[in-house]
Design a protein around this motif. Structure first.
Motif, PDB file in Angstrom:
ATOM      1  N   GLU A   1       1.013  -1.132  -0.089  1.00 37.75           N
ATOM      2  CA  GLU A   1       0.115  -0.020  -0.118  1.00 37.75           C
ATOM      3  C   GLU A   1       1.129   1.210   0.211  1.00 37.75           C
ATOM      4  OE1 GLU A   1      -3.520  -2.356   2.588  1.00 37.75           O
ATOM      5  OE2 GLU A   1      -2.228  -0.751   3.655  1.00 37.75           O
ATOM      6  N   LEU A   2       1.350   1.579  -1.146  1.00 38.41           N
ATOM      7  CA  LEU A   2       2.303   2.657  -1.343  1.00 38.41           C
ATOM      8  C   LEU A   2       1.947   4.050  -0.934  1.00 38.41           C
ATOM      9  CD1 LEU A   2       4.484   1.305  -4.517  1.00 38.41           C
ATOM     10  CD2 LEU A   2       4.560   0.445  -2.164  1.00 38.41           C
ATOM     11  N   ARG A   3       0.786   4.309  -1.367  1.00 34.64           N
ATOM     12  CA  ARG A   3       0.258   5.781  -0.800  1.00 34.64           C
ATOM     13  C   ARG A   3       0.150   5.995   0.551  1.00 34.64           C
ATOM     14  NH1 ARG A   3      -5.580   7.476  -2.630  1.00 34.64           N
ATOM     15  NH2 ARG A   3      -6.226   5.901  -1.011  1.00 34.64           N
ATOM     16  N   ASP A   4      -0.257   4.923   1.401  1.00 31.78           N
ATOM     17  CA  ASP A   4      -0.312   4.952   2.833  1.00 31.78           C
ATOM     18  C   ASP A   4       1.176   4.904   3.333  1.00 31.78           C
ATOM     19  OD1 ASP A   4      -2.945   5.310   3.037  1.00 31.78           O
ATOM     20  OD2 ASP A   4      -3.160   2.994   2.567  1.00 31.78           O
ATOM     21  N   ALA A   5       2.031   4.093   2.788  1.00 36.51           N
ATOM     22  CA  ALA A   5       3.440   4.194   3.232  1.00 36.51           C
ATOM     23  C   ALA A   5       4.055   5.511   3.187  1.00 36.51           C
ATOM     24  CB  ALA A   5       4.267   3.163   2.365  1.00 36.51           C
ATOM     25  N   ARG A   6       3.863   6.067   2.033  1.00 40.55           N
ATOM     26  CA  ARG A   6       4.395   7.700   1.608  1.00 40.55           C
ATOM     27  C   ARG A   6       3.741   8.446   2.464  1.00 40.55           C
ATOM     28  NH1 ARG A   6       3.969   6.066  -4.020  1.00 40.55           N
ATOM     29  NH2 ARG A   6       1.801   6.751  -4.003  1.00 40.55           N
ATOM     30  N   HIS A   7       2.389   8.293   3.090  1.00 44.13           N
ATOM     31  CA  HIS A   7       1.928   9.334   4.087  1.00 44.13           C
ATOM     32  C   HIS A   7       2.510   9.283   5.444  1.00 44.13           C
ATOM     33  CE1 HIS A   7      -1.116  11.154   6.704  1.00 44.13           C
ATOM     34  NE2 HIS A   7      -0.865  10.241   7.414  1.00 44.13           N
ATOM     35  N   TRP A   8       2.912   8.001   5.729  1.00 38.51           N
ATOM     36  CA  TRP A   8       3.558   7.777   7.216  1.00 38.51           C
ATOM     37  C   TRP A   8       5.093   8.112   7.063  1.00 38.51           C
ATOM     38  CZ3 TRP A   8       0.875   8.224  11.157  1.00 38.51           C
ATOM     39  CH2 TRP A   8      -0.370   7.720  11.035  1.00 38.51           C
ATOM     40  N   ALA A   9       5.582   8.108   6.032  1.00 39.83           N
ATOM     41  CA  ALA A   9       6.920   8.570   5.649  1.00 39.83           C
ATOM     42  C   ALA A   9       6.906  10.064   5.893  1.00 39.83           C
ATOM     43  CB  ALA A   9       7.690   8.399   4.311  1.00 39.83           C
ATOM     44  N   ARG A  10       5.831  10.914   5.291  1.00 38.28           N
ATOM     45  CA  ARG A  10       5.909  12.229   5.731  1.00 38.28           C
ATOM     46  C   ARG A  10       5.543  12.641   6.980  1.00 38.28           C
ATOM     47  NH1 ARG A  10       3.334  11.897   0.352  1.00 38.28           N
ATOM     48  NH2 ARG A  10       1.421  11.652   1.339  1.00 38.28           N
ATOM     49  N   GLN A  11       4.641  11.859   7.468  1.00 43.85           N
ATOM     50  CA  GLN A  11       4.574  11.918   9.094  1.00 43.85           C
ATOM     51  C   GLN A  11       5.899  11.982   9.842  1.00 43.85           C
ATOM     52  OE1 GLN A  11       1.405  13.667   8.605  1.00 43.85           O
ATOM     53  NE2 GLN A  11       1.005  12.642  10.696  1.00 43.85           N
ATOM     54  N   ILE A  12       6.624  10.741   9.494  1.00 43.28           N
ATOM     55  CA  ILE A  12       7.872  10.704  10.127  1.00 43.28           C
ATOM     56  C   ILE A  12       8.678  11.904  10.020  1.00 43.28           C
ATOM     57  CG2 ILE A  12      10.187   9.297  10.276  1.00 43.28           C
ATOM     58  CD1 ILE A  12       8.158   6.720   9.787  1.00 43.28           C
ATOM     59  N   GLY A  13       8.923  12.437   8.789  1.00 44.76           N
ATOM     60  CA  GLY A  13       9.911  13.618   8.524  1.00 44.76           C
ATOM     61  C   GLY A  13       9.112  14.814   9.392  1.00 44.76           C
ATOM     62  N   ASP A  14       7.821  14.869   9.517  1.00 44.63           N
ATOM     63  CA  ASP A  14       7.148  15.973  10.215  1.00 44.63           C
ATOM     64  C   ASP A  14       7.650  15.928  11.781  1.00 44.63           C
ATOM     65  OD1 ASP A  14       6.112  16.952   7.604  1.00 44.63           O
ATOM     66  OD2 ASP A  14       4.038  16.185   7.942  1.00 44.63           O
ATOM     67  N   LEU A  15       7.410  14.799  12.227  1.00 45.91           N
ATOM     68  CA  LEU A  15       7.621  14.657  13.670  1.00 45.91           C
ATOM     69  C   LEU A  15       9.139  14.638  14.020  1.00 45.91           C
ATOM     70  CD1 LEU A  15       5.358  11.224  14.408  1.00 45.91           C
ATOM     71  CD2 LEU A  15       5.003  13.850  15.190  1.00 45.91           C
ATOM     72  N   ASN A  16      10.081  14.496  13.101  1.00 52.00           N
ATOM     73  CA  ASN A  16      11.253  14.590  13.518  1.00 52.00           C
ATOM     74  C   ASN A  16      11.884  15.895  13.407  1.00 52.00           C
ATOM     75  OD1 ASN A  16      12.248  12.017  13.746  1.00 52.00           O
ATOM     76  ND2 ASN A  16      12.659  11.643  11.568  1.00 52.00           N
ATOM     77  N   GLU A  17      11.206  16.896  12.421  1.00 51.01           N
ATOM     78  CA  GLU A  17      11.499  18.275  12.325  1.00 51.01           C
ATOM     79  C   GLU A  17      10.997  19.124  13.565  1.00 51.01           C
ATOM     80  OE1 GLU A  17       9.364  19.561   8.602  1.00 51.01           O
ATOM     81  OE2 GLU A  17      10.975  18.403   7.404  1.00 51.01           O
ATOM     82  N   LEU A  18       9.668  18.732  14.241  1.00 48.25           N
ATOM     83  CA  LEU A  18       9.227  18.960  15.318  1.00 48.25           C
ATOM     84  C   LEU A  18       9.863  18.565  16.609  1.00 48.25           C
ATOM     85  CD1 LEU A  18       5.329  18.454  14.862  1.00 48.25           C
ATOM     86  CD2 LEU A  18       6.424  20.615  14.775  1.00 48.25           C
ATOM     87  N   ARG A  19      10.897  17.716  16.510  1.00 46.90           N
ATOM     88  CA  ARG A  19      11.633  17.229  17.586  1.00 46.90           C
ATOM     89  C   ARG A  19      10.935  16.724  18.799  1.00 46.90           C
ATOM     90  NH1 ARG A  19      16.948  18.287  16.635  1.00 46.90           N
ATOM     91  NH2 ARG A  19      17.379  19.885  15.061  1.00 46.90           N
ATOM     92  N   TRP A  20       9.926  16.151  18.525  1.00 48.53           N
ATOM     93  CA  TRP A  20       8.843  15.566  19.182  1.00 48.53           C
ATOM     94  C   TRP A  20       9.645  14.793  20.351  1.00 48.53           C
ATOM     95  CZ3 TRP A  20       3.554  17.070  18.888  1.00 48.53           C
ATOM     96  CH2 TRP A  20       2.843  16.316  19.819  1.00 48.53           C
ATOM     97  N   ASP A  21       9.665  14.943  21.505  1.00 49.08           N
ATOM     98  CA  ASP A  21      10.215  14.380  22.769  1.00 49.08           C
ATOM     99  C   ASP A  21       9.214  13.276  23.228  1.00 49.08           C
ATOM    100  OD1 ASP A  21      12.198  13.226  24.290  1.00 49.08           O
ATOM    101  OD2 ASP A  21      12.006  14.936  25.791  1.00 49.08           O
ATOM    102  N   GLY A  22       8.984  12.102  22.571  1.00 48.22           N
ATOM    103  CA  GLY A  22       8.021  11.035  22.910  1.00 48.22           C
ATOM    104  C   GLY A  22       8.741   9.766  23.613  1.00 48.22           C
ATOM    105  N   TYR A  23       8.045   8.963  23.822  1.00 50.76           N
ATOM    106  CA  TYR A  23       8.558   7.488  24.225  1.00 50.76           C
ATOM    107  C   TYR A  23       9.077   6.668  23.075  1.00 50.76           C
ATOM    108  CZ  TYR A  23       7.569   2.716  25.674  1.00 50.76           C
ATOM    109  OH  TYR A  23       8.073   1.305  25.936  1.00 50.76           O
ATOM    110  N   MET A  24      10.417   6.450  23.227  1.00 49.55           N
ATOM    111  CA  MET A  24      11.035   5.560  22.198  1.00 49.55           C
ATOM    112  C   MET A  24      11.338   4.260  22.821  1.00 49.55           C
ATOM    113  SD  MET A  24      13.865   6.601  19.284  1.00 49.55           S
ATOM    114  CE  MET A  24      12.634   7.746  18.570  1.00 49.55           C
TER     115      MET A  24
END
Length: 231
Positions: free
Chosen positions: A140-163
């Motif tokens: 499901e490549l379209r959905d995979a691309r969506h979450w790829a963009r989300q990962i980039g956005d979260l990294n740019e926000l420097r979200w300090d969450g549980y890892m």
């Protein structure tokens, strides 16, 4: 032998309009010429795309394997049981991540996606990576691309969450198959008894009466978590 046109524009450039009267026969001939060129172009593109299929298939299989590896590592996190207990009490998003990983290891289609989306919506990069791998494993490549963009956005926000496990995930925008993809590094795999996981899910997971037929942990699941992921 003339070269086969490689684009629609090239086919159209080769078309000729006679200066004399344009008869029905001329129109039919022109139509057949364009149709033949388009057919040849489609076959050429299909054969070119076929070369990508083995690489795509390998990528889907690797995504499924990596998702299981990541899920096992999350299950082994020392905080996982406590996070799931908090999730059972108040739907704490970090516990949703660990619970979803348990569900996925037990059965890939058992409701993990719902709770990964819940955790990712609260800012979990790990959950977003799980969703990226999940959709990629399904093709499901379209959905995979969506979450790829989300990962980039979260990294740019420097979200300090549980890892729960050390890993790196970065968005790349020049992937030949996806366009936007994720470059990730996972920790070494941890062994998990899948039989014990399936047994725990069958005995200690119920259906959520609020959100619908979605699996949720019972109060006993965190207590028995060491049985699933012994230290």
């Amino acid at each position: 032998m003339p070269r086969t046109p490689r684009t629609i524009n090239e086919i159209l450039r080769r078309a000729r309009v006679p200066r004399s009267a344009y008869t029905r026969a001329d129109l039919e001939t022109a139509r057949k010429t364009v149709a033949r060129g388009v057919k040849e172009l489609r076959w050429e593109r299909t054969l070119e795309g076929a070369a990508e299929l083995p690489r795509a298939a390998v990528r889907h299989e690797r995504a499924a394997c990596d998702l299981r590896m990541l899920s096992r590592a999350v299950i082994h996190d020392p905080q996982a049981a406590g996070r799931v207990a908090a999730f059972d009490d108040c739907r704490e998003p970090d516990g949703a991540l660990a619970f979803a990983c348990l569900l996925y290891v037990a059965e890939p289609d058992s409701g993990a996606q719902f709770w990964w989306e819940y955790a990712a919506g609260a800012g979990s990069v790990t959950a977003a990576l799980c969703l990226y791998l999940l959709h990629l494993s399904r093709g499901e490549l379209r959905d995979a691309r969506h979450w790829a963009r989300q990962i980039g956005d979260l990294n740019e926000l420097r979200w300090d969450g549980y890892m729960p496990v050390e890993h790196r995930a970065e968005r790349v925008d020049a992937d030949p198959l996806l366009g936007t993809a994720v470059l990730y590094v996972l920790p070494p795999g941890r062994a998990v008894s899948e039989e014990a996981v399936r047994d725990a899910v069958s005995r200690l997971v119920a259906t959520d009466s609020v959100v619908g037929p979605v699996p949720r942990p019972t109060a006993e699941l965190p207590v028995h978590w060491p049985d699933v992921a012994p230290a």
